[in-house]
Design a protein around this motif. Structure first.
Motif, mmCIF file in Angstrom:
data_model
loop_
_atom_site.group_PDB
_atom_site.id
_atom_site.type_symbol
_atom_site.label_atom_id
_atom_site.label_comp_id
_atom_site.label_asym_id
_atom_site.label_seq_id
_atom_site.Cartn_x
_atom_site.Cartn_y
_atom_site.Cartn_z
ATOM 1 N N ALA A 1 0.830 -1.196 0.000
ATOM 2 C CA ALA A 1 0.000 0.000 0.000
ATOM 3 C C ALA A 1 0.869 1.252 0.000
ATOM 4 C CB ALA A 1 -0.901 0.005 1.231
ATOM 5 N N SER A 2 0.306 2.331 -0.498
ATOM 6 C CA SER A 2 0.940 3.637 -0.434
ATOM 7 C C SER A 2 0.504 4.292 0.878
ATOM 8 C CB SER A 2 0.493 4.480 -1.628
ATOM 9 O OG SER A 2 0.917 5.813 -1.470
ATOM 10 N N ILE A 3 1.464 4.610 1.744
ATOM 11 C CA ILE A 3 1.158 5.149 3.065
ATOM 12 C C ILE A 3 1.767 6.532 3.204
ATOM 13 C CG2 ILE A 3 1.367 4.813 5.554
ATOM 14 C CD1 ILE A 3 1.809 1.793 4.870
ATOM 15 N N GLU A 4 0.950 7.475 3.647
ATOM 16 C CA GLU A 4 1.406 8.830 3.942
ATOM 17 C C GLU A 4 1.118 9.108 5.407
ATOM 18 O OE1 GLU A 4 0.019 11.725 0.719
ATOM 19 O OE2 GLU A 4 -1.265 9.970 0.506
ATOM 20 N N ILE A 5 2.069 9.725 6.083
ATOM 21 C CA ILE A 5 1.878 10.057 7.489
ATOM 22 C C ILE A 5 2.378 11.484 7.739
ATOM 23 C CG2 ILE A 5 4.002 8.837 8.087
ATOM 24 C CD1 ILE A 5 2.753 8.283 10.859
ATOM 25 N N TYR A 6 1.496 12.301 8.275
ATOM 26 C CA TYR A 6 1.836 13.671 8.658
ATOM 27 C C TYR A 6 2.263 13.638 10.121
ATOM 28 C CZ TYR A 6 -0.572 15.277 4.425
ATOM 29 O OH TYR A 6 -0.963 15.504 3.124
ATOM 30 N N THR A 7 3.415 14.233 10.413
ATOM 31 C CA THR A 7 3.998 14.131 11.747
ATOM 32 C C THR A 7 4.605 15.453 12.204
ATOM 33 O OG1 THR A 7 6.198 13.560 10.925
ATOM 34 C CG2 THR A 7 4.663 11.727 11.298
ATOM 35 N N SER A 8 5.073 15.430 13.451
ATOM 36 C CA SER A 8 5.981 16.455 13.960
ATOM 37 C C SER A 8 7.023 15.721 14.810
ATOM 38 C CB SER A 8 5.250 17.530 14.765
ATOM 39 O OG SER A 8 4.897 17.053 16.031
ATOM 40 N N PRO A 9 8.236 16.246 14.893
ATOM 41 C CA PRO A 9 9.322 15.501 15.541
ATOM 42 C C PRO A 9 9.145 15.286 17.039
ATOM 43 C CG PRO A 9 10.133 17.593 14.650
ATOM 44 C CD PRO A 9 8.707 17.470 14.265
ATOM 45 N N THR B 1 5.609 13.422 6.177
ATOM 46 C CA THR B 1 5.607 14.867 5.995
ATOM 47 C C THR B 1 5.596 15.528 7.362
ATOM 48 O OG1 THR B 1 4.369 14.662 3.920
ATOM 49 C CG2 THR B 1 4.400 16.825 4.964
ATOM 50 N N ASP B 2 6.657 16.262 7.667
ATOM 51 C CA ASP B 2 6.768 16.994 8.931
ATOM 52 C C ASP B 2 6.026 18.318 8.770
ATOM 53 O OD1 ASP B 2 7.502 18.523 11.120
ATOM 54 O OD2 ASP B 2 9.647 18.206 10.879
ATOM 55 N N VAL B 3 4.951 18.493 9.519
ATOM 56 C CA VAL B 3 4.142 19.709 9.414
ATOM 57 C C VAL B 3 4.498 20.737 10.483
ATOM 58 C CG1 VAL B 3 2.230 18.501 8.308
ATOM 59 C CG2 VAL B 3 2.229 18.793 10.788
ATOM 60 N N SER B 4 5.485 20.462 11.313
ATOM 61 C CA SER B 4 5.785 21.334 12.447
ATOM 62 C C SER B 4 6.293 22.706 12.038
ATOM 63 C CB SER B 4 6.782 20.665 13.393
ATOM 64 O OG SER B 4 8.030 20.496 12.762
ATOM 65 N N ARG B 5 6.954 22.795 10.899
ATOM 66 C CA ARG B 5 7.513 24.080 10.465
ATOM 67 C C ARG B 5 7.004 24.506 9.101
ATOM 68 N NH1 ARG B 5 11.817 21.403 13.010
ATOM 69 N NH2 ARG B 5 12.533 22.507 14.865
ATOM 70 N N ASP B 6 5.938 23.874 8.634
ATOM 71 C CA ASP B 6 5.439 24.181 7.296
ATOM 72 C C ASP B 6 3.923 24.380 7.350
ATOM 73 O OD1 ASP B 6 4.619 24.153 4.609
ATOM 74 O OD2 ASP B 6 6.280 22.852 4.038
#
Length: 83
Positions: A2-10, A32-37
């Motif tokens: 499967a294609s898996i995407e995960i949005y995270t922060s460190p 995808t780190d969303v903490s600074r974007d």
């Protein structure tokens, strides 16, 4: 697979737990780190309707956060989604 995407922060413990679970399953994922974007965070909110991380998508389907992912695993449904 499967294609898996995960949005995270460190600094997110639930993000680390979700990645550990996926790693244990041998599932690769795009993180995808969303903490600074702010643009990426807005994209996550638009896709998921949620503002917290992690947010996980499998084959484009929103499955939720870590608790949702773990519940799928406990119910024996995660492996089928992962292919």
């Amino acid at each position: 697979m499967a294609s898996i995407e995960i949005y995270t922060s460190p600094t997110c413990g639930y993000c680390h737990a979700a990645k550990r679970l996926l790693d244990a399953k041998g599932a690769g994922y795009a993180e995808t780190d969303v903490s600074r974007d702010a643009d990426q965070k807005q994209a996550m909110v638009q896709r998921s309707g949620r503002r917290t991380v992690p947010q996980i998508f499998i084959d484009g389907r929103h499955v939720g956060g870590y608790d949702d992912l773990a519940a799928l695993d406990r119910a024996g449904k995660l492996d089928a989604l992962l292919g």
